[in-house]
Design a protein around this motif. Structure first.
Motif, PDB file in Angstrom:
ATOM      1  N   ALA A   1       0.816  -1.218   0.000  1.00 57.70           N
ATOM      2  CA  ALA A   1       0.000   0.000   0.000  1.00 57.70           C
ATOM      3  C   ALA A   1       0.852   1.272   0.000  1.00 57.70           C
ATOM      4  CB  ALA A   1      -0.936  -0.001   1.212  1.00 57.70           C
ATOM      5  N   SER A   2       2.032   1.202   0.616  1.00 55.45           N
ATOM      6  CA  SER A   2       2.874   2.401   0.694  1.00 55.45           C
ATOM      7  C   SER A   2       3.800   2.563  -0.504  1.00 55.45           C
ATOM      8  CB  SER A   2       3.728   2.353   1.971  1.00 55.45           C
ATOM      9  OG  SER A   2       4.616   1.235   1.935  1.00 55.45           O
TER      10      SER A   2
ATOM     11  N   ARG B   1      -2.939   1.820  -7.689  1.00 48.14           N
ATOM     12  CA  ARG B   1      -3.935   1.562  -6.646  1.00 48.14           C
ATOM     13  C   ARG B   1      -4.892   0.417  -7.008  1.00 48.14           C
ATOM     14  NH1 ARG B   1      -0.818   2.952  -3.985  1.00 48.14           N
ATOM     15  NH2 ARG B   1      -0.450   4.976  -3.009  1.00 48.14           N
ATOM     16  N   ARG B   2      -5.139   0.211  -8.287  1.00 48.76           N
ATOM     17  CA  ARG B   2      -6.050  -0.876  -8.657  1.00 48.76           C
ATOM     18  C   ARG B   2      -5.445  -2.233  -8.312  1.00 48.76           C
ATOM     19  NH1 ARG B   2      -3.894   1.092 -13.402  1.00 48.76           N
ATOM     20  NH2 ARG B   2      -2.751  -0.417 -14.708  1.00 48.76           N
ATOM     21  N   ILE B   3      -4.109  -2.343  -8.457  1.00 53.53           N
ATOM     22  CA  ILE B   3      -3.434  -3.592  -8.085  1.00 53.53           C
ATOM     23  C   ILE B   3      -3.474  -3.768  -6.571  1.00 53.53           C
ATOM     24  CG2 ILE B   3      -1.242  -4.822  -8.115  1.00 53.53           C
ATOM     25  CD1 ILE B   3      -0.604  -3.507 -10.738  1.00 53.53           C
TER      26      ILE B   3
ATOM     27  N   ALA C   1      -5.499  -6.620  -1.960  1.00 45.92           N
ATOM     28  CA  ALA C   1      -6.082  -6.492  -0.625  1.00 45.92           C
ATOM     29  C   ALA C   1      -7.400  -7.260  -0.541  1.00 45.92           C
ATOM     30  CB  ALA C   1      -6.303  -5.018  -0.295  1.00 45.92           C
ATOM     31  N   SER C   2      -8.192  -7.187  -1.607  1.00 47.05           N
ATOM     32  CA  SER C   2      -9.455  -7.950  -1.624  1.00 47.05           C
ATOM     33  C   SER C   2      -9.192  -9.443  -1.594  1.00 47.05           C
ATOM     34  CB  SER C   2     -10.272  -7.578  -2.859  1.00 47.05           C
ATOM     35  OG  SER C   2     -10.537  -6.188  -2.884  1.00 47.05           O
TER      36      SER C   2
ATOM     37  N   LEU D   1      -1.170   3.311   2.979  1.00 47.69           N
ATOM     38  CA  LEU D   1      -1.588   4.420   2.127  1.00 47.69           C
ATOM     39  C   LEU D   1      -1.200   5.763   2.746  1.00 47.69           C
ATOM     40  CD1 LEU D   1      -5.131   3.178   1.020  1.00 47.69           C
ATOM     41  CD2 LEU D   1      -3.045   3.268  -0.374  1.00 47.69           C
ATOM     42  N   TYR D   2      -1.361   5.869   4.065  1.00 48.32           N
ATOM     43  CA  TYR D   2      -0.998   7.123   4.743  1.00 48.32           C
ATOM     44  C   TYR D   2       0.507   7.386   4.647  1.00 48.32           C
ATOM     45  CZ  TYR D   2       0.419  10.064   8.636  1.00 48.32           C
ATOM     46  OH  TYR D   2       1.020  11.024   9.406  1.00 48.32           O
ATOM     47  N   ILE D   3       1.305   6.363   4.920  1.00 44.95           N
ATOM     48  CA  ILE D   3       2.762   6.535   4.869  1.00 44.95           C
ATOM     49  C   ILE D   3       3.217   6.854   3.445  1.00 44.95           C
ATOM     50  CG2 ILE D   3       4.964   5.367   5.158  1.00 44.95           C
ATOM     51  CD1 ILE D   3       3.687   6.245   7.746  1.00 44.95           C
ATOM     52  N   GLY D   4       2.611   6.162   2.456  1.00 49.40           N
ATOM     53  CA  GLY D   4       2.982   6.438   1.070  1.00 49.40           C
ATOM     54  C   GLY D   4       2.648   7.865   0.654  1.00 49.40           C
ATOM     55  N   ALA D   5       1.445   8.331   1.047  1.00 51.76           N
ATOM     56  CA  ALA D   5       1.061   9.713   0.717  1.00 51.76           C
ATOM     57  C   ALA D   5       1.973  10.710   1.420  1.00 51.76           C
ATOM     58  CB  ALA D   5      -0.397   9.954   1.113  1.00 51.76           C
TER      59      ALA D   5
END
Length: 428
Positions: free
Chosen positions: A101-102, A107-109, A114-115, A160-164
């Motif tokens: 995620a980071s 994002r689609r991958i 994740a799903s 996602l937060y760390i990546g952003a």
């Protein structure tokens, strides 16, 4: 330091890691994950009917793949999903999902994997809980869903937060570097402007000094030569020439003092705001140049003084005729000073290069412009050459003055063997 920027005697980060501590951290995480999966491999071997050593070795290899999380995050997550039915790789799944995620993976991958991880965890927990616990099926579904969400969603959100945040910091760093480069470029340009201002001011001062000193001193030399020639034969004329030499010297000293007074004027105080030193220097020098130029224009000569200028040349023995066409008006100070300096320098050149020649000074007031022309005829051959030195800057200075005001300047020999200097200045 080496050519790559690393300290000599200290190797850089290995393989794909950007920093040494990243490599150490991943190796430690991989070791912990390998030990965990090896321990869980014992139960997996027992359930699958395999030798314990095979289960331990399999778990160790699976857990050790966490070392590759920065290089191949998708592969690590797929390994975690693949071994989820064996109930091993808790740390592998959580850290792998966070890394995915980071990272810069689309994002689609990330959403797809994740799903898949969420579904795999839910199915495994449901099957194991249903077989081990005698409870309501709804409770089993809720418990399985809770565990699946707890093991998948928090790592993804945190990643996602760390990546952003990382991308934001990189963007800010790029902007800071860009601003630093722009500031450096502005400082260089300010230094160039300061150097240009210094060059322009030196040129202006040299031109003013040349115009002031050359004409006065030329007349002094002419009068001194005449004084030497008639000192014995005509004492009255010698006294008159001596008085003229004194007047010329005093006028030259007065004009020099005025110029030096402008140059010695105290500079303006620096601004209170913290401005870069180079910019302050550029602004201060430009202000000083403007002050010197403005003062010179206000206190400089005007067209009304041309008669006096021509009279001085006549007193030195030159035959000068002055013709004025049109009615004069009040022009800008720089226009009048430039017109005066052109005539002055042209007369100086006549004293130097055309002794005894007849000189005609023409001044024409036209609509929107003022024109001046100084033309001398050929030398009569009777007058003595005064021997005045020439630096070759007179015509250059006149041309710079006229072109600087948007005028036209022409000079050159005439068909009659003399020389002509013409200039036209716009009065707007």
């Amino acid at each position: 330091m080496t050519s790559t920027g690393e300290v000599e005697g200290r190797a850089g980060p290995p393989l794909w890691w950007a920093r040494r501590r990243d490599a150490v951290g991943d190796v430690v995480l991989g070791g912990v994950s390998a030990v965990e999966c090896a321990w869980e491999g014992v139960a997996f071997a027992s359930e699958a009917g395999l030798p314990t050593a095979v289960g331990v070795l399999f778990g160790f290899v699976v857990g050790a793949t966490l070392v590759l999380r920065r290089r191949w995050p998708i592969a690590v997550v797929l390994v975690g999903i693949a071994v989820s039915p064996a109930a091993m790789g808790f740390l592998l799944a959580v850290v792998g999902m966070y890394t995915l995620a980071s990272s810069e993976v689309p994002r689609r991958i990330t959403a797809t994997l994740a799903s898949m991880s969420l579904a795999a965890t839910f199915v495994v927990m449901y099957l194991r809980t249903r077989g081990d616990v005698e409870a309501d099926p709804t409770l089993v579904v809720v418990l399985s869903g809770f565990v699946a969400v707890a093991l998948t969603v928090p790592p993804v959100l945190f990643g996602l937060y760390i990546g952003a945040r990382r991308r934001l910091m990189e963007s800010l760093q790029e902007r800071a570097d860009s601003l630093e480069r722009e500031l450096s470029l502005l400082a260089d340009r300010a230094e160039e402007r300061a150097e240009w201002a210094r060059t322009e001011e030196r040129t202006r001062i040299a031109r003013e000094m040349h115009d002031v000193v050359a004409h006065r001193v030329s007349l002094m030399v002419v009068h001194a030569a005449a004084l030497e020639a008639v000192a014995v034969k005509d004492p009255a004329r010698a006294a008159k020439n001596a008085a003229l030499v004194g007047d010329m010297g005093r006028q030259a000293l007065t004009e020099l003092r005025e110029m030096l007074g402008v140059l010695r004027a105290a500079p303006k105080p620096a601004p209170a705001d913290p401005v870069p030193a180079v910019a302050v220097a550029a602004m201060a020098f430009a202000g000083a140049a403007g002050a010197a130029g403005g003062a010179g224009m206000e206190d400089g000569p005007s067209l009304d003084e041309l008669e006096v200028l021509v009279g001085q040349s006549r007193a030195a023995g030159m035959t000068v005729e002055m013709l004025v066409h049109g009615e004069g008006a009040a022009y800008a100070a720089e226009v009048e000073q430039t017109a005066y300096r052109v005539v002055q320098e042209a007369l100086t050149n006549c004293h130097k290069h055309a002794p005894g020649a007849r000189v005609v000074v023409r001044l024409a007031h036209r609509s929107g412009e003022v024109a001046m022309q100084v033309e001398n005829g050929p030398c009569d051959g009777k007058a003595t050459e005064p021997g005045l030195p020439s630096g070759g800057n007179g015509l250059v200075g006149m041309r710079e003055r006229v072109l600087g005001l948007g005028g036209v300047f022409v000079s050159g020999p005439t068909d009659a063997g003399g020389f002509r200097v013409s200039a036209v200045l716009p009065t707007a």
